[in-house]
Design a protein around this motif. Structure first.
Motif, PDB file in Angstrom:
ATOM      1  N   MET A   1     -25.550  46.230  48.271  1.00  0.00           N
ATOM      2  CA  MET A   1     -24.060  45.807  48.591  1.00  0.00           C
ATOM      3  C   MET A   1     -23.981  45.418  49.946  1.00  0.00           C
ATOM      4  SD  MET A   1     -20.889  48.474  48.764  1.00  0.00           S
ATOM      5  CE  MET A   1     -21.471  49.570  47.453  1.00  0.00           C
ATOM      6  N   ARG A   2     -23.240  44.203  50.173  1.00  0.00           N
ATOM      7  CA  ARG A   2     -23.037  43.540  51.493  1.00  0.00           C
ATOM      8  C   ARG A   2     -21.551  44.140  51.865  1.00  0.00           C
ATOM      9  NH1 ARG A   2     -24.531  37.609  53.600  1.00  0.00           N
ATOM     10  NH2 ARG A   2     -23.961  38.049  55.851  1.00  0.00           N
ATOM     11  N   VAL A   3     -21.337  44.472  52.955  1.00  0.00           N
ATOM     12  CA  VAL A   3     -20.118  44.894  53.455  1.00  0.00           C
ATOM     13  C   VAL A   3     -19.736  44.236  54.753  1.00  0.00           C
ATOM     14  CG1 VAL A   3     -18.450  46.794  54.358  1.00  0.00           C
ATOM     15  CG2 VAL A   3     -20.353  47.350  52.565  1.00  0.00           C
ATOM     16  N   LEU A   4     -18.483  43.711  54.699  1.00  0.00           N
ATOM     17  CA  LEU A   4     -17.972  42.983  55.886  1.00  0.00           C
ATOM     18  C   LEU A   4     -16.948  43.850  56.565  1.00  0.00           C
ATOM     19  CD1 LEU A   4     -17.563  40.643  57.791  1.00  0.00           C
ATOM     20  CD2 LEU A   4     -15.619  39.848  56.081  1.00  0.00           C
ATOM     21  N   LEU A   5     -17.055  44.487  57.680  1.00  0.00           N
ATOM     22  CA  LEU A   5     -16.236  45.028  58.558  1.00  0.00           C
ATOM     23  C   LEU A   5     -15.458  44.132  59.645  1.00  0.00           C
ATOM     24  CD1 LEU A   5     -15.200  47.864  59.942  1.00  0.00           C
ATOM     25  CD2 LEU A   5     -17.446  47.703  61.287  1.00  0.00           C
ATOM     26  N   ILE A   6     -14.046  44.372  59.651  1.00  0.00           N
ATOM     27  CA  ILE A   6     -13.156  43.772  60.480  1.00  0.00           C
ATOM     28  C   ILE A   6     -12.653  44.917  61.263  1.00  0.00           C
ATOM     29  CG2 ILE A   6     -11.297  42.043  60.494  1.00  0.00           C
ATOM     30  CD1 ILE A   6     -11.927  41.209  57.963  1.00  0.00           C
ATOM     31  N   GLU A   7     -12.924  44.956  62.512  1.00  0.00           N
ATOM     32  CA  GLU A   7     -12.730  45.965  63.414  1.00  0.00           C
ATOM     33  C   GLU A   7     -12.933  45.271  64.799  1.00  0.00           C
ATOM     34  OE1 GLU A   7     -11.581  48.691  65.283  1.00  0.00           O
ATOM     35  OE2 GLU A   7     -11.657  49.608  63.492  1.00  0.00           O
ATOM     36  N   ASP A   8     -11.859  45.651  65.825  1.00  0.00           N
ATOM     37  CA  ASP A   8     -11.956  45.244  67.033  1.00  0.00           C
ATOM     38  C   ASP A   8     -12.397  46.009  68.083  1.00  0.00           C
ATOM     39  OD1 ASP A   8      -9.452  46.590  66.702  1.00  0.00           O
ATOM     40  OD2 ASP A   8      -8.818  45.691  68.726  1.00  0.00           O
ATOM     41  N   ASP A   9     -12.387  47.299  67.675  1.00  0.00           N
ATOM     42  CA  ASP A   9     -12.915  48.344  68.665  1.00  0.00           C
ATOM     43  C   ASP A   9     -14.780  48.438  68.577  1.00  0.00           C
ATOM     44  OD1 ASP A   9     -14.169  51.050  69.538  1.00  0.00           O
ATOM     45  OD2 ASP A   9     -11.903  51.510  69.946  1.00  0.00           O
ATOM     46  N   GLU A  10     -15.178  47.889  69.541  1.00  0.00           N
ATOM     47  CA  GLU A  10     -16.585  47.840  69.583  1.00  0.00           C
ATOM     48  C   GLU A  10     -17.505  48.975  69.381  1.00  0.00           C
ATOM     49  OE1 GLU A  10     -20.108  45.864  72.617  1.00  0.00           O
ATOM     50  OE2 GLU A  10     -18.122  45.596  73.301  1.00  0.00           O
ATOM     51  N   LEU A  11     -16.852  50.194  69.985  1.00  0.00           N
ATOM     52  CA  LEU A  11     -17.579  51.495  69.868  1.00  0.00           C
ATOM     53  C   LEU A  11     -17.590  52.015  68.264  1.00  0.00           C
ATOM     54  CD1 LEU A  11     -19.147  53.430  71.099  1.00  0.00           C
ATOM     55  CD2 LEU A  11     -17.039  54.739  71.608  1.00  0.00           C
ATOM     56  N   LEU A 150     -39.268  51.574  46.633  1.00  0.00           N
ATOM     57  CA  LEU A 150     -38.853  50.221  46.948  1.00  0.00           C
ATOM     58  C   LEU A 150     -38.411  50.312  48.606  1.00  0.00           C
ATOM     59  CD1 LEU A 150     -36.658  49.038  43.945  1.00  0.00           C
ATOM     60  CD2 LEU A 150     -39.049  48.900  44.343  1.00  0.00           C
ATOM     61  N   SER A 151     -38.547  49.163  49.276  1.00  0.00           N
ATOM     62  CA  SER A 151     -38.097  48.896  50.430  1.00  0.00           C
ATOM     63  C   SER A 151     -36.510  48.552  50.333  1.00  0.00           C
ATOM     64  CB  SER A 151     -38.778  47.807  51.100  1.00  0.00           C
ATOM     65  OG  SER A 151     -38.295  46.474  50.713  1.00  0.00           O
ATOM     66  N   ARG A 152     -35.960  48.853  51.664  1.00  0.00           N
ATOM     67  CA  ARG A 152     -34.486  48.646  51.450  1.00  0.00           C
ATOM     68  C   ARG A 152     -34.186  47.063  50.794  1.00  0.00           C
ATOM     69  NH1 ARG A 152     -30.249  46.836  55.560  1.00  0.00           N
ATOM     70  NH2 ARG A 152     -31.862  46.379  57.020  1.00  0.00           N
ATOM     71  N   ARG A 153     -34.911  46.087  51.412  1.00  0.00           N
ATOM     72  CA  ARG A 153     -34.699  44.719  50.780  1.00  0.00           C
ATOM     73  C   ARG A 153     -34.901  44.632  49.341  1.00  0.00           C
ATOM     74  NH1 ARG A 153     -31.901  43.213  55.306  1.00  0.00           N
ATOM     75  NH2 ARG A 153     -33.243  42.918  56.972  1.00  0.00           N
ATOM     76  N   GLU A 154     -36.039  45.184  48.780  1.00  0.00           N
ATOM     77  CA  GLU A 154     -36.219  45.166  47.554  1.00  0.00           C
ATOM     78  C   GLU A 154     -35.402  45.888  46.657  1.00  0.00           C
ATOM     79  OE1 GLU A 154     -41.138  45.494  48.621  1.00  0.00           O
ATOM     80  OE2 GLU A 154     -40.279  47.229  47.525  1.00  0.00           O
ATOM     81  N   PHE A 155     -34.690  46.880  47.141  1.00  0.00           N
ATOM     82  CA  PHE A 155     -33.785  47.488  46.469  1.00  0.00           C
ATOM     83  C   PHE A 155     -32.403  46.933  46.376  1.00  0.00           C
ATOM     84  CE2 PHE A 155     -29.921  50.616  46.264  1.00  0.00           C
ATOM     85  CZ  PHE A 155     -30.487  51.606  45.248  1.00  0.00           C
ATOM     86  N   ALA A 156     -31.909  46.078  47.678  1.00  0.00           N
ATOM     87  CA  ALA A 156     -30.804  45.075  47.741  1.00  0.00           C
ATOM     88  C   ALA A 156     -31.014  44.103  46.372  1.00  0.00           C
ATOM     89  CB  ALA A 156     -30.707  44.992  48.952  1.00  0.00           C
ATOM     90  N   LEU A 157     -32.459  43.606  46.372  1.00  0.00           N
ATOM     91  CA  LEU A 157     -32.624  42.278  45.727  1.00  0.00           C
ATOM     92  C   LEU A 157     -32.301  42.856  44.127  1.00  0.00           C
ATOM     93  CD1 LEU A 157     -33.579  39.822  44.965  1.00  0.00           C
ATOM     94  CD2 LEU A 157     -35.852  40.543  45.202  1.00  0.00           C
ATOM     95  N   ARG A 177     -27.186  38.330  50.144  1.00  0.00           N
ATOM     96  CA  ARG A 177     -27.130  39.644  49.746  1.00  0.00           C
ATOM     97  C   ARG A 177     -28.085  40.640  50.228  1.00  0.00           C
ATOM     98  NH1 ARG A 177     -24.651  36.526  45.973  1.00  0.00           N
ATOM     99  NH2 ARG A 177     -23.230  37.265  44.602  1.00  0.00           N
ATOM    100  N   LEU A 178     -29.009  39.952  50.998  1.00  0.00           N
ATOM    101  CA  LEU A 178     -30.196  40.884  51.618  1.00  0.00           C
ATOM    102  C   LEU A 178     -30.178  40.843  53.051  1.00  0.00           C
ATOM    103  CD1 LEU A 178     -33.475  39.748  49.400  1.00  0.00           C
ATOM    104  CD2 LEU A 178     -32.018  41.346  49.035  1.00  0.00           C
ATOM    105  N   TYR A 179     -29.296  40.064  53.631  1.00  0.00           N
ATOM    106  CA  TYR A 179     -29.349  39.862  55.121  1.00  0.00           C
ATOM    107  C   TYR A 179     -28.164  39.722  55.780  1.00  0.00           C
ATOM    108  CZ  TYR A 179     -34.758  38.940  54.138  1.00  0.00           C
ATOM    109  OH  TYR A 179     -35.682  38.736  54.031  1.00  0.00           O
ATOM    110  N   ASP A 180     -28.147  40.443  56.884  1.00  0.00           N
ATOM    111  CA  ASP A 180     -26.739  40.180  57.523  1.00  0.00           C
ATOM    112  C   ASP A 180     -26.732  38.683  58.317  1.00  0.00           C
ATOM    113  OD1 ASP A 180     -27.494  40.877  60.333  1.00  0.00           O
ATOM    114  OD2 ASP A 180     -27.393  42.906  59.297  1.00  0.00           O
ATOM    115  N   LEU A 190     -37.832  35.740  50.555  1.00  0.00           N
ATOM    116  CA  LEU A 190     -37.266  36.098  49.297  1.00  0.00           C
ATOM    117  C   LEU A 190     -38.602  36.130  48.532  1.00  0.00           C
ATOM    118  CD1 LEU A 190     -35.033  36.646  47.480  1.00  0.00           C
ATOM    119  CD2 LEU A 190     -34.726  34.255  47.224  1.00  0.00           C
ATOM    120  N   SER A 191     -39.404  35.125  48.495  1.00  0.00           N
ATOM    121  CA  SER A 191     -40.477  35.022  47.598  1.00  0.00           C
ATOM    122  C   SER A 191     -41.374  36.505  47.897  1.00  0.00           C
ATOM    123  CB  SER A 191     -41.375  34.018  47.957  1.00  0.00           C
ATOM    124  OG  SER A 191     -40.673  32.714  47.756  1.00  0.00           O
ATOM    125  N   VAL A 192     -41.427  37.100  48.849  1.00  0.00           N
ATOM    126  CA  VAL A 192     -42.450  38.046  49.157  1.00  0.00           C
ATOM    127  C   VAL A 192     -41.562  39.283  48.382  1.00  0.00           C
ATOM    128  CG1 VAL A 192     -43.323  39.807  50.776  1.00  0.00           C
ATOM    129  CG2 VAL A 192     -43.432  37.398  51.088  1.00  0.00           C
TER     130      VAL A 192
END
Length: 221
Positions: A1-11, A150-157, A177-180, A190-192
């Motif tokens: 799952m890819r999530v976009l966070l819109i938040e101006d507070d850096e911390l 599975l690795s994190r990337r393999e799971f996301a794929l 879907r695999l990389y921010d 991806l091939s790997v």
């Protein structure tokens, strides 16, 4: 799952991103409404986490704007505004969920997975395809009842292919879907990952559609 966070507070943004990534999610963050609108229009994201107190535009206004433009991506609102009227107004404006600040990271993760289930038309987290079972919340995969590491990337794929329900996804869509967007991607990455999935779960798991991309090949299970 890819999530976009819109938040101006850096911390706060740093803490949320670290928590999401620790739970195996692909996460990006922007700090203004204009950046958020651009990211929603140009990047694939499964869910948006939206803070209301943005420096260039109120988050509620941004929400109304993206809904008016036809974007149906699920939006979870973060806010310290706690009146019933505020919550009702945001839900009517197109928010899919609402979480008050301060919040527990575990609850945020659970709500994200609940939204993903709702969008996918599932009543439970588990995604089952024949003998293959994927648990998005738990980050676990089993084949014939036996756990598969599975690795994190393999799971996301694998999750992306299963969510596509047989549709072909291009290499660009899968990489999305695999990389921010802060990560550099090697040309053969991806091939790997596809090679590793086929080795662990069966050669027919990922079907190559020449000139188009890849899709889940359930016949190979």
């Amino acid at each position: 799952m890819r999530v976009l966070l819109i938040e101006d507070d850096e911390l706060i943004a740093h803490g949320i991103l670290a928590g999401l990534r620790a739970h195996g999610l692909i996460a990006d963050a922007v700090s203004t409404a204009s950046q958020g609108a651009s990211a929603i229009a140009n990047l694939h994201c499964d869910i948006v986490i939206l803070d209301l107190g943005l420096p260039d535009e109120d988050g509620a206004s941004l929400l109304a704007r993206i809904r008016a433009r036809g974007f149906s991506v699920p939006v979870l609102v973060l806010s310290a505004r706690d009146t019933v009227e505020d919550r009702v107004a945001l839900l009517r404006a197109g928010a899919d969920d609402y979480l008050l600040k301060p919040f527990d990271l575990g609850e945020l993760i659970a709500r994200l997975h609940a939204l993903a289930r709702r969008v996918g038309g599932r009543s439970v987290d588990l995604i089952v395809a024949g003998p293959l079972c994927l648990d998005p919340a738990g980050g676990e995969v089993t084949l014939d009842g036996k756990p598969v590491s599975l690795s994190r990337r393999e799971f996301a794929l694998l999750a992306a292919l299963l969510h596509a329900r047989g549709r072909v996804l291009s290499a660009a869509q899968l990489k999305d879907r695999l990389y921010d967007f802060s990560e550099e991607i090697e040309s053969n990455a991806l091939s790997v990952h596809i090679h590793h999935l086929r080795r662990k779960l069966g050669p027919g798991l990922v079907e190559t559609v020449r000139g188009m991309g890849y899709r889940f090949g359930s016949a190979g299970l």
